[in-house]
Design an enzyme around this catalytic site. Structure first.
Site, PDB file in Angstrom:
ATOM      1  N   TRP A   1       8.391   0.197   1.999  1.00  0.00           N
ATOM      2  CA  TRP A   1       8.245  -0.377   3.349  1.00  0.00           C
ATOM      3  C   TRP A   1       7.363  -1.612   3.365  1.00  0.00           C
ATOM      4  CZ3 TRP A   1      11.951   1.163   6.164  1.00  0.00           C
ATOM      5  CH2 TRP A   1      12.465   2.451   5.995  1.00  0.00           C
TER       6      TRP A   1
ATOM      7  N   GLY B   1      -4.829  -6.100  10.505  1.00  0.00           N
ATOM      8  CA  GLY B   1      -3.379  -5.978  10.685  1.00  0.00           C
ATOM      9  C   GLY B   1      -3.038  -5.275  11.995  1.00  0.00           C
ATOM     10  N   ARG B   2      -3.822  -4.264  12.348  1.00  0.00           N
ATOM     11  CA  ARG B   2      -3.528  -3.493  13.566  1.00  0.00           C
ATOM     12  C   ARG B   2      -3.718  -4.338  14.822  1.00  0.00           C
ATOM     13  NH1 ARG B   2      -6.125   2.074  10.981  1.00  0.00           N
ATOM     14  NH2 ARG B   2      -4.259   2.505   9.719  1.00  0.00           N
TER      15      ARG B   2
ATOM     16  N   LEU C   1       0.846  -1.200   0.000  1.00  0.00           N
ATOM     17  CA  LEU C   1       0.000   0.000   0.000  1.00  0.00           C
ATOM     18  C   LEU C   1       0.881   1.250   0.000  1.00  0.00           C
ATOM     19  CD1 LEU C   1      -2.832   1.382   0.316  1.00  0.00           C
ATOM     20  CD2 LEU C   1      -2.477   1.274   2.787  1.00  0.00           C
TER      21      LEU C   1
ATOM     22  N   THR D   1       6.741  -5.137   4.238  1.00  0.00           N
ATOM     23  CA  THR D   1       7.188  -6.257   5.084  1.00  0.00           C
ATOM     24  C   THR D   1       7.070  -7.551   4.279  1.00  0.00           C
ATOM     25  OG1 THR D   1       6.351  -5.085   7.016  1.00  0.00           O
ATOM     26  CG2 THR D   1       6.811  -7.428   7.312  1.00  0.00           C
TER      27      THR D   1
ATOM     28  N   GLU E   1       3.592   4.126  -0.352  1.00  0.00           N
ATOM     29  CA  GLU E   1       4.481   4.594  -1.426  1.00  0.00           C
ATOM     30  C   GLU E   1       5.356   5.693  -0.836  1.00  0.00           C
ATOM     31  OE1 GLU E   1       2.092   5.725  -4.816  1.00  0.00           O
ATOM     32  OE2 GLU E   1       1.230   3.716  -4.986  1.00  0.00           O
TER      33      GLU E   1
ATOM     34  N   GLU F   1       1.685  -0.013  10.010  1.00  0.00           N
ATOM     35  CA  GLU F   1       0.234  -0.285   9.982  1.00  0.00           C
ATOM     36  C   GLU F   1      -0.550   0.862  10.650  1.00  0.00           C
ATOM     37  OE1 GLU F   1      -1.114  -4.198   9.965  1.00  0.00           O
ATOM     38  OE2 GLU F   1       0.861  -5.073   9.684  1.00  0.00           O
TER      39      GLU F   1
HETATM   40  N1  CAA Z   1     -13.278  -0.693   6.887  1.00  0.00           N
HETATM   41  C1  CAA Z   1     -14.026  -0.510   5.787  1.00  0.00           C
HETATM   42  N2  CAA Z   1     -14.141   0.681   5.156  1.00  0.00           N
HETATM   43  C2  CAA Z   1     -13.450   1.716   5.692  1.00  0.00           C
HETATM   44  C3  CAA Z   1     -12.657   1.584   6.830  1.00  0.00           C
HETATM   45  C4  CAA Z   1     -12.590   0.324   7.443  1.00  0.00           C
HETATM   46  N3  CAA Z   1     -11.829   0.135   8.531  1.00  0.00           N
HETATM   47  N4  CAA Z   1     -12.095   2.779   7.127  1.00  0.00           N
HETATM   48  C5  CAA Z   1     -12.554   3.646   6.188  1.00  0.00           C
HETATM   49  N5  CAA Z   1     -13.350   2.989   5.335  1.00  0.00           N
HETATM   50  C6  CAA Z   1     -14.041   3.568   4.173  1.00  0.00           C
HETATM   51  C7  CAA Z   1     -14.784   4.832   4.566  1.00  0.00           C
HETATM   52  O1  CAA Z   1     -16.109   4.554   4.957  1.00  0.00           O
HETATM   53  C8  CAA Z   1     -14.728   5.625   3.278  1.00  0.00           C
HETATM   54  O2  CAA Z   1     -15.716   5.153   2.390  1.00  0.00           O
HETATM   55  P1  CAA Z   1     -16.832   6.183   1.775  1.00  0.00           P
HETATM   56  O3  CAA Z   1     -16.033   7.220   1.067  1.00  0.00           O
HETATM   57  O4  CAA Z   1     -17.656   5.328   0.871  1.00  0.00           O
HETATM   58  O5  CAA Z   1     -17.570   6.715   2.954  1.00  0.00           O
HETATM   59  C9  CAA Z   1     -13.387   5.236   2.668  1.00  0.00           C
HETATM   60  O6  CAA Z   1     -13.036   3.967   3.237  1.00  0.00           O
HETATM   61  C10 CAA Z   1     -12.279   6.230   2.951  1.00  0.00           C
HETATM   62  O7  CAA Z   1     -12.168   6.356   4.369  1.00  0.00           O
HETATM   63  P2  CAA Z   1     -11.783   7.727   5.065  1.00  0.00           P
HETATM   64  O8  CAA Z   1     -12.650   8.812   4.494  1.00  0.00           O
HETATM   65  O9  CAA Z   1     -11.812   7.522   6.537  1.00  0.00           O
HETATM   66  O10 CAA Z   1     -10.292   7.937   4.527  1.00  0.00           O
HETATM   67  P3  CAA Z   1      -9.291   9.138   4.819  1.00  0.00           P
HETATM   68  O11 CAA Z   1      -8.504   9.268   3.577  1.00  0.00           O
HETATM   69  O12 CAA Z   1      -9.999  10.311   5.372  1.00  0.00           O
HETATM   70  O13 CAA Z   1      -8.364   8.671   6.013  1.00  0.00           O
HETATM   71  C11 CAA Z   1      -6.803   7.352   7.213  1.00  0.00           C
HETATM   72  C12 CAA Z   1      -8.032   7.465   6.302  1.00  0.00           C
HETATM   73  C13 CAA Z   1      -7.351   6.891   8.557  1.00  0.00           C
HETATM   74  C14 CAA Z   1      -5.955   8.572   7.424  1.00  0.00           C
HETATM   75  C15 CAA Z   1      -6.051   6.279   6.450  1.00  0.00           C
HETATM   76  O14 CAA Z   1      -5.478   6.834   5.285  1.00  0.00           O
HETATM   77  C16 CAA Z   1      -5.029   5.578   7.255  1.00  0.00           C
HETATM   78  O15 CAA Z   1      -5.347   4.688   8.042  1.00  0.00           O
HETATM   79  N6  CAA Z   1      -3.726   5.935   7.040  1.00  0.00           N
HETATM   80  C17 CAA Z   1      -2.622   5.183   7.571  1.00  0.00           C
HETATM   81  C18 CAA Z   1      -2.186   4.158   6.563  1.00  0.00           C
HETATM   82  C19 CAA Z   1      -1.474   3.008   7.176  1.00  0.00           C
HETATM   83  O16 CAA Z   1      -1.845   2.504   8.211  1.00  0.00           O
HETATM   84  N7  CAA Z   1      -0.439   2.537   6.469  1.00  0.00           N
HETATM   85  C20 CAA Z   1       0.287   1.388   6.878  1.00  0.00           C
HETATM   86  C21 CAA Z   1       0.567   0.549   5.652  1.00  0.00           C
HETATM   87  S1  CAA Z   1       0.991  -1.145   5.898  1.00  0.00           S
HETATM   88  C22 CAA Z   1       2.542  -1.175   6.548  1.00  0.00           C
HETATM   89  O17 CAA Z   1       2.760  -0.553   7.532  1.00  0.00           O
HETATM   90  C23 CAA Z   1       3.616  -1.982   5.939  1.00  0.00           C
HETATM   91  C24 CAA Z   1       3.608  -3.418   6.192  1.00  0.00           C
HETATM   92  O18 CAA Z   1       3.963  -4.173   5.312  1.00  0.00           O
HETATM   93  C25 CAA Z   1       3.248  -3.935   7.524  1.00  0.00           C
END
Ligand code: CAA
Length: 380
Positions: A156, A242-243, A125, A158, A127, A363
């Site tokens: 990043w 994942g969280r 996911l 994993t 970038e 995450e």
């Molecule tokens: N389940 C289902 N749908 C969900 C959801 C969930 N948990 N959370 C949000 N949605 C839906 C929302 O309802 C929305 O849909 P609609 O537009 O139809 O209403 C859509 O998804 C977008 O949601 P948001 O409006 O809440 O999105 P946002 O852009 O305002 O913000 C954020 C979201 C919370 C900031 C999010 O971008 C976020 O969690 N950012 C952090 C990313 C992250 O955790 N990255 C880690 C990557 S993995 C990693 O670490 C590497 C690895 O390999 C382990």
């Protein structure tokens, strides 16, 4: 919700603890120093079903529940945080979205070998410009006949440099913002999929964290996960799972640090007596034990909600936020109790202190968890 583990869960805990002590702990220091991916450990974990704990048996999993998954990840992470997160990613970030959104063919083809541990999965996911702002995707996927052509860079990741298959998020319609993102199941052997760089990190050194380059990567259209445009929802839904996994990892690291501090404080003699006799040390041990217990209860609550088909986005964020910051405090105290030896690579707490740090970042950073929690508070 029962606060005590059931007899079945206690049995799983005993089995995984014995396995972790016998097979994982002896390698933890070595793979931290060498950065070698623990393939053999994953193979052995797979024999016990730990690569697909809650995946249904029909798709190669152990068919257990999410509470069992948290027990497995906590117990493995207690002795080796790298191995813990590798297992967590394989199930929560790779198998889970396919189980939830995939076709029957995708489940058979991809979930089954990954849940059995024959293959390794990863989740692409992030970038370079899309970390916390995960919707700011620049990777594109353009439909050409019966394929999509993917171009972009993922960061990043994993398991990235050892994975057989990846879930890749990419923009299929740039006019639609987050609703223009789609998810794809991409075999790492597909033309145009390349490991660009393996990251050198502060901790969890054996996790093969990589930058992935997609250059005209050709993905069969049948590997689209769900429909076009629901990729961002799949990504966030997947991160709920994942969280909880990272909360389990952090709780395990903290428990490992407490175990080490308990042992050391009873052996280390200063001023003519074991340092565990001193109130300053006892208070640190007591605070660690109390906070670990609190994190574990939050973790179990989130897992219980998963098992009972309730939305648990906020509970997952609460558990991850508390467990990861608690683990930081616990590892800090464990190093402090070890004094100068805690700063030495010869002692496990030095590794735990470094390994813990990432749990507050990946995450979703602690700040993102707070954002999710606060949004929920203010919307009701
Ligand atoms: N389940 C289902 N749908 C969900 C959801 C969930 N948990 N959370 C949000 N949605 C839906 C929302 O309802 C929305 O849909 P609609 O537009 O139809 O209403 C859509 O998804 C977008 O949601 P948001 O409006 O809440 O999105 P946002 O852009 O305002 O913000 C954020 C979201 C919370 C900031 C999010 O971008 C976020 O969690 N950012 C952090 C990313 C992250 O955790 N990255 C880690 C990557 S993995 C990693 O670490 C590497 C690895 O390999 C382990």
């Amino acid at each position: 919700m029962h606060l005590e583990l059931s007899d079945d869960h206690k049995m799983i805990q005993k089995t995984v603890r014995e396995f972790a002590e016998k097979e994982i702990k002896p390698l933890a220091h070595e793979i931290d120093q060498s950065g070698e991916f623990p393939r053999e450990s994953i193979r052995k974990a797979a024999e016990l079903g730990f690569t697909g704990v809650y995946v249904p048996e029909a798709y190669g999993g152990a068919g257990l529940d999410h509470i069992a998954q948290t027990i497995v990840i906590e117990e493995i992470s207690r002795v080796c945080a790298s191995t813990g997160v590798i297992l967590s990613v394989c199930t929560t970030l790779f198998c889970d979205p396919i189980l939830r959104f995939g076709t029957e063919e995708q489940k058979q083809t991809y979930v089954t070998p990954h849940a059995r541990g024959e293959k390794i999965g990863c989740y692409c996911l992030t970038e370079p410009q899309a970390g916390s702002d995960a919707a700011n995707q620049k990777t594109t996927a353009v439909r050409k006949g019966d394929c999509y052509i993917l171009n972009g860079t993922k960061a990043w990741v994993t398991n990235g440099s050892v994975a057989d298959t990846a879930i890749v998020y990419a923009v299929t319609d740039p006019t639609k913002g987050p609703k223009g993102i789609s998810a794809f199941i991409v075999e790492t052997g597909f033309e145009g999929f390349k490991v660009a760089k393996e990251e050198k990190k502060m901790g969890i050194n054996a996790t093969a964290t990589a930058e992935i380059s997609l250059q005209d990567c050709k993905v069969p259209a049948k590997n689209l996960l769900g429909e076009e445009g629901i990729g961002f929802k799949i990504a966030l839904r997947t991160l709920d799972d994942g969280r909880v996994g990272i909360a389990a990892q952090a709780t395990g690291i903290a428990q490992g640090a407490l175990d080490e501090a308990l042992g050391y404080s009873q052996e280390r003699v200063q001023f003519g007596q074991p340092i565990s006799n001193f109130q300053a040390v006892r208070f640190m041990l007591a605070d660690m034990a109390t906070e670990i217990e609190a994190a574990r209860l939050l973790l179990r609550r989130a897992a219980w909600m998963q098992d009972n088909a309730k939305r648990y986005t906020v509970e997952a964020s609460v558990a991850k936020l508390f467990a990861s910051e608690m683990a930081q405090r616990a590892c800090h105290k464990a190093v402090q109790i070890h004094g100068g030896y805690g700063y030495s690579r010869d002692y496990a707490v030095e590794r735990m202190y470094r390994d813990q740090r990432i749990t507050e970042i990946y995450e979703g950073t602690s700040e993102i968890q707070r954002l999710v929690i606060a949004r929920n508070l203010l919307s009701t």
